[in-house]
Scaffold this motif. Structure first.
Motif, PDB file in Angstrom:
ATOM      1  N   MET A   1       0.770  -1.286   0.059  1.00 24.48           N
ATOM      2  CA  MET A   1       0.019  -0.034   0.018  1.00 24.48           C
ATOM      3  C   MET A   1       0.897   1.261   0.053  1.00 24.48           C
ATOM      4  SD  MET A   1      -3.108   0.944   2.538  1.00 24.48           S
ATOM      5  CE  MET A   1      -3.814  -0.806   2.180  1.00 24.48           C
ATOM      6  N   GLU A   2       0.430   2.112  -0.752  1.00 24.68           N
ATOM      7  CA  GLU A   2       1.285   3.454  -0.936  1.00 24.68           C
ATOM      8  C   GLU A   2       1.136   4.284   0.097  1.00 24.68           C
ATOM      9  OE1 GLU A   2       3.294   4.040  -3.334  1.00 24.68           O
ATOM     10  OE2 GLU A   2       2.833   2.235  -4.535  1.00 24.68           O
ATOM     11  N   ILE A   3       2.356   4.704   0.781  1.00 19.10           N
ATOM     12  CA  ILE A   3       2.212   5.815   1.947  1.00 19.10           C
ATOM     13  C   ILE A   3       2.313   7.084   1.601  1.00 19.10           C
ATOM     14  CG2 ILE A   3       3.740   4.260   3.430  1.00 19.10           C
ATOM     15  CD1 ILE A   3       5.992   5.741   3.009  1.00 19.10           C
ATOM     16  N   VAL A   4       2.644   7.331   0.261  1.00 22.03           N
ATOM     17  CA  VAL A   4       2.535   8.821  -0.473  1.00 22.03           C
ATOM     18  C   VAL A   4       1.804   8.714  -1.531  1.00 22.03           C
ATOM     19  CG1 VAL A   4       3.885  10.535  -1.326  1.00 22.03           C
ATOM     20  CG2 VAL A   4       4.635   9.541   0.571  1.00 22.03           C
ATOM     21  N   ALA A   5       0.775   9.694  -1.914  1.00 21.53           N
ATOM     22  CA  ALA A   5       0.120   9.920  -3.023  1.00 21.53           C
ATOM     23  C   ALA A   5       0.435  11.234  -3.731  1.00 21.53           C
ATOM     24  CB  ALA A   5      -1.451   9.936  -2.814  1.00 21.53           C
ATOM     25  N   GLN A   6      -0.035  11.241  -5.066  1.00 20.16           N
ATOM     26  CA  GLN A   6       0.248  12.537  -5.875  1.00 20.16           C
ATOM     27  C   GLN A   6      -1.157  13.102  -6.014  1.00 20.16           C
ATOM     28  OE1 GLN A   6       3.187  13.444  -6.761  1.00 20.16           O
ATOM     29  NE2 GLN A   6       3.931  11.552  -5.420  1.00 20.16           N
ATOM     30  N   ILE A  20       0.698  21.978 -10.559  1.00 22.47           N
ATOM     31  CA  ILE A  20       1.601  20.849 -10.578  1.00 22.47           C
ATOM     32  C   ILE A  20       1.206  19.734  -9.591  1.00 22.47           C
ATOM     33  CG2 ILE A  20       3.424  22.711 -10.661  1.00 22.47           C
ATOM     34  CD1 ILE A  20       3.680  22.247  -7.492  1.00 22.47           C
ATOM     35  N   GLU A  21       2.074  18.527  -9.759  1.00 21.43           N
ATOM     36  CA  GLU A  21       1.716  17.509  -8.806  1.00 21.43           C
ATOM     37  C   GLU A  21       2.379  17.669  -7.601  1.00 21.43           C
ATOM     38  OE1 GLU A  21       1.774  13.624 -10.660  1.00 21.43           O
ATOM     39  OE2 GLU A  21      -0.224  13.718 -11.451  1.00 21.43           O
ATOM     40  N   SER A  22       1.586  17.476  -6.389  1.00 18.65           N
ATOM     41  CA  SER A  22       2.326  17.379  -5.212  1.00 18.65           C
ATOM     42  C   SER A  22       2.006  16.395  -4.439  1.00 18.65           C
ATOM     43  CB  SER A  22       1.748  18.688  -4.486  1.00 18.65           C
ATOM     44  OG  SER A  22       2.534  18.685  -3.133  1.00 18.65           O
ATOM     45  N   SER A  23       3.301  15.897  -3.616  1.00 21.43           N
ATOM     46  CA  SER A  23       3.146  14.614  -2.681  1.00 21.43           C
ATOM     47  C   SER A  23       2.337  14.697  -1.601  1.00 21.43           C
ATOM     48  CB  SER A  23       4.538  14.241  -2.443  1.00 21.43           C
ATOM     49  OG  SER A  23       5.224  13.713  -3.680  1.00 21.43           O
ATOM     50  N   VAL A  24       1.599  13.930  -1.236  1.00 19.88           N
ATOM     51  CA  VAL A  24       0.764  14.161  -0.020  1.00 19.88           C
ATOM     52  C   VAL A  24       0.630  12.675   0.814  1.00 19.88           C
ATOM     53  CG1 VAL A  24      -0.563  15.852  -0.691  1.00 19.88           C
ATOM     54  CG2 VAL A  24      -1.561  13.663  -1.055  1.00 19.88           C
ATOM     55  N   ALA A  25       0.906  12.641   2.103  1.00 21.56           N
ATOM     56  CA  ALA A  25       0.798  11.782   2.974  1.00 21.56           C
ATOM     57  C   ALA A  25      -0.488  11.012   2.635  1.00 21.56           C
ATOM     58  CB  ALA A  25       1.059  12.260   4.317  1.00 21.56           C
ATOM     59  N   THR A  26      -0.295   9.611   2.810  1.00 21.79           N
ATOM     60  CA  THR A  26      -1.752   8.821   2.891  1.00 21.79           C
ATOM     61  C   THR A  26      -2.342   8.573   4.221  1.00 21.79           C
ATOM     62  OG1 THR A  26      -0.753   7.706   0.979  1.00 21.79           O
ATOM     63  CG2 THR A  26      -2.526   6.467   2.229  1.00 21.79           C
ATOM     64  N   GLU A  27      -3.408   8.628   4.498  1.00 24.98           N
ATOM     65  CA  GLU A  27      -4.307   8.264   5.821  1.00 24.98           C
ATOM     66  C   GLU A  27      -4.850   7.190   5.491  1.00 24.98           C
ATOM     67  OE1 GLU A  27      -5.974  11.701   8.437  1.00 24.98           O
ATOM     68  OE2 GLU A  27      -6.394  12.275   6.275  1.00 24.98           O
ATOM     69  N   TYR A  28      -4.721   6.077   6.520  1.00 24.04           N
ATOM     70  CA  TYR A  28      -5.248   4.734   6.450  1.00 24.04           C
ATOM     71  C   TYR A  28      -6.159   4.413   7.746  1.00 24.04           C
ATOM     72  CZ  TYR A  28      -5.084  -0.283   6.020  1.00 24.04           C
ATOM     73  OH  TYR A  28      -5.686  -1.621   5.950  1.00 24.04           O
ATOM     74  N   PRO A  29      -7.145   4.105   7.919  1.00 26.05           N
ATOM     75  CA  PRO A  29      -7.820   3.820   9.253  1.00 26.05           C
ATOM     76  C   PRO A  29      -7.740   2.448   9.385  1.00 26.05           C
ATOM     77  CG  PRO A  29      -9.612   4.131   7.514  1.00 26.05           C
ATOM     78  CD  PRO A  29      -8.278   4.248   6.826  1.00 26.05           C
ATOM     79  N   LEU A  39     -11.865  -2.545  19.291  1.00 23.20           N
ATOM     80  CA  LEU A  39     -11.307  -2.101  20.568  1.00 23.20           C
ATOM     81  C   LEU A  39     -11.170  -0.524  20.183  1.00 23.20           C
ATOM     82  CD1 LEU A  39      -9.659  -1.944  23.366  1.00 23.20           C
ATOM     83  CD2 LEU A  39      -7.637  -2.448  22.022  1.00 23.20           C
ATOM     84  N   VAL A  40     -10.526  -0.303  18.903  1.00 20.24           N
ATOM     85  CA  VAL A  40     -10.297   1.182  18.457  1.00 20.24           C
ATOM     86  C   VAL A  40      -9.933   1.093  17.045  1.00 20.24           C
ATOM     87  CG1 VAL A  40      -7.729   0.861  18.830  1.00 20.24           C
ATOM     88  CG2 VAL A  40      -8.871   3.114  19.391  1.00 20.24           C
ATOM     89  N   THR A  41     -10.216   2.436  16.457  1.00 15.03           N
ATOM     90  CA  THR A  41      -9.679   2.720  15.004  1.00 15.03           C
ATOM     91  C   THR A  41      -8.637   3.733  15.155  1.00 15.03           C
ATOM     92  OG1 THR A  41     -11.838   2.185  14.194  1.00 15.03           O
ATOM     93  CG2 THR A  41     -10.232   3.406  12.710  1.00 15.03           C
ATOM     94  N   ILE A  42      -7.575   3.369  14.551  1.00 14.91           N
ATOM     95  CA  ILE A  42      -6.368   4.248  14.548  1.00 14.91           C
ATOM     96  C   ILE A  42      -6.192   4.894  12.994  1.00 14.91           C
ATOM     97  CG2 ILE A  42      -3.723   4.577  14.839  1.00 14.91           C
ATOM     98  CD1 ILE A  42      -3.944   2.372  16.858  1.00 14.91           C
ATOM     99  N   VAL A  43      -6.200   5.973  12.956  1.00 23.59           N
ATOM    100  CA  VAL A  43      -5.877   6.496  11.466  1.00 23.59           C
ATOM    101  C   VAL A  43      -4.378   6.532  11.392  1.00 23.59           C
ATOM    102  CG1 VAL A  43      -6.302   8.452   9.977  1.00 23.59           C
ATOM    103  CG2 VAL A  43      -8.020   7.828  11.399  1.00 23.59           C
ATOM    104  N   CYS A  44      -3.611   6.135  10.478  1.00 20.18           N
ATOM    105  CA  CYS A  44      -2.155   6.053  10.420  1.00 20.18           C
ATOM    106  C   CYS A  44      -1.607   6.058   9.196  1.00 20.18           C
ATOM    107  CB  CYS A  44      -2.055   4.489  11.085  1.00 20.18           C
ATOM    108  SG  CYS A  44      -2.588   3.232  10.320  1.00 20.18           S
ATOM    109  N   THR A  45      -0.216   5.871   9.072  1.00 27.12           N
ATOM    110  CA  THR A  45       0.511   5.736   7.828  1.00 27.12           C
ATOM    111  C   THR A  45       0.467   4.235   7.553  1.00 27.12           C
ATOM    112  OG1 THR A  45       1.521   7.829   8.010  1.00 27.12           O
ATOM    113  CG2 THR A  45       2.609   6.072   6.549  1.00 27.12           C
ATOM    114  N   PRO A  46       0.129   3.618   6.243  1.00 27.49           N
ATOM    115  CA  PRO A  46       0.044   2.255   6.043  1.00 27.49           C
ATOM    116  C   PRO A  46       1.491   1.448   5.924  1.00 27.49           C
ATOM    117  CG  PRO A  46      -0.772   3.390   4.161  1.00 27.49           C
ATOM    118  CD  PRO A  46      -0.526   4.439   5.406  1.00 27.49           C
TER     119      PRO A  46
END
Length: 262
Positions: A1-6, A20-29, A39-46
């Protein structure tokens, strides 16, 4: 799974817009189930998701360590982490609803103090581990070299576990707590001792970051930013050394002065 998206953006510079295209961090629940109970849902980098789960469950006192966990099944397609545990601390599981909102990364993750935190951090950091100023500057330089995703996106937190000579683990995540939990999970599963080690952190040393550091058993935390007043007070109580504003050939020692030498 990609950790950076364009992402296509419009940048304004020198009086005009450019597409332009810019790099952004991926959010993954990631929703964690323990023995089939949500128990819990953590939003994180995959990435390092199993380490994140093990580190989170241990640092929050849900389990006592990897020995209490029989298996961790990460189902990336659905965002589920199914944990089978042979022991669960019922007190911490029962009272997770009683929590205080902290100054973390907004409400994207359940980053809160649990009432049990005080009991989880009841051993003062009496390690004899020390660092020289030159060692700190060298470690911070290495830390910056390992922060490619931060420099690429500007949207993640970085953390590292190190000794006096080198960085042992370097982890990043959109959540500051997640980055530390990934380090803890890596160390627990590898059998790496965290005593006589230091934490390097990319952001502000807040009280909850200080608590996480104490749970890891580290007696020193280093950062390019500063600690808060509450974090310093807690550090003095727990005998943790806090070093901030490490930039170039300058740094500030806020607590635990005896561990930092020239």
């Amino acid at each position: 799974m990609e950790i950076v998206a364009q992402q296509k953006i419009r940048r304004f510079e020198s009086g005009s817009f450019t597409e332009i295209e810019s790099s952004v961090a991926t959010e993954y629940p990631l929703t964690i189930y323990v023995n089939d109970t949500e128990l819990v849902t953590i939003v994180c980098t995959p990435e390092y998701l199993e380490d994140l789960v093990v580190g989170f469950l241990t640092s929050e006192g849900i389990v006592r360590g990897p020995g209490d966990i029989d298996s961790v099944d990460i189902i990336e397609s659905t965002g589920h982490a199914k944990v089978t545990a042979n022991f669960v601390n019922k007190f911490n599981a029962k009272y997770r609803g009683k929590r205080y909102i902290t100054s973390c990364c907004g409400k994207s993750r359940e980053n809160f103090y649990f009432q049990s935190d005080a009991s989880l951090v009841n051993v003062k950091q009496n390690t004899s581990f020390t660092l020289t100023t030159n060692e700190i500057f060298h470690l911070m330089e290495k830390f910056e070299d390992n922060s490619a995703t931060f420099h690429q996106t500007g949207g993640v937190h970085n953390a590292a576990l190190c000794d006096s000579a080198e960085i042992i683990y370097s982890r990043m995540d959109i959540g500051r707590h997640n980055a530390l939990d990934k380090i803890y999970g890596s160390a627990l599963q590898d059998g790496t001792k965290t005593e006589n080690k230091a934490i390097i952190f990319s952001g502000r040393i807040s009280s909850e970051i200080l608590v996480k550091t104490a749970k890891l058993g580290c007696g020193i935390i280093l950062s390019r930013s500063a600690p808060t007043e509450l974090a310093i007070n807690m550090a003095e109580e727990l005998q943790i050394t806090t070093v901030g504003f490490i930039r170039g050939d300058r740094l500030n020692v806020y607590s635990g002065f005896e561990r930092i030498t020239k």
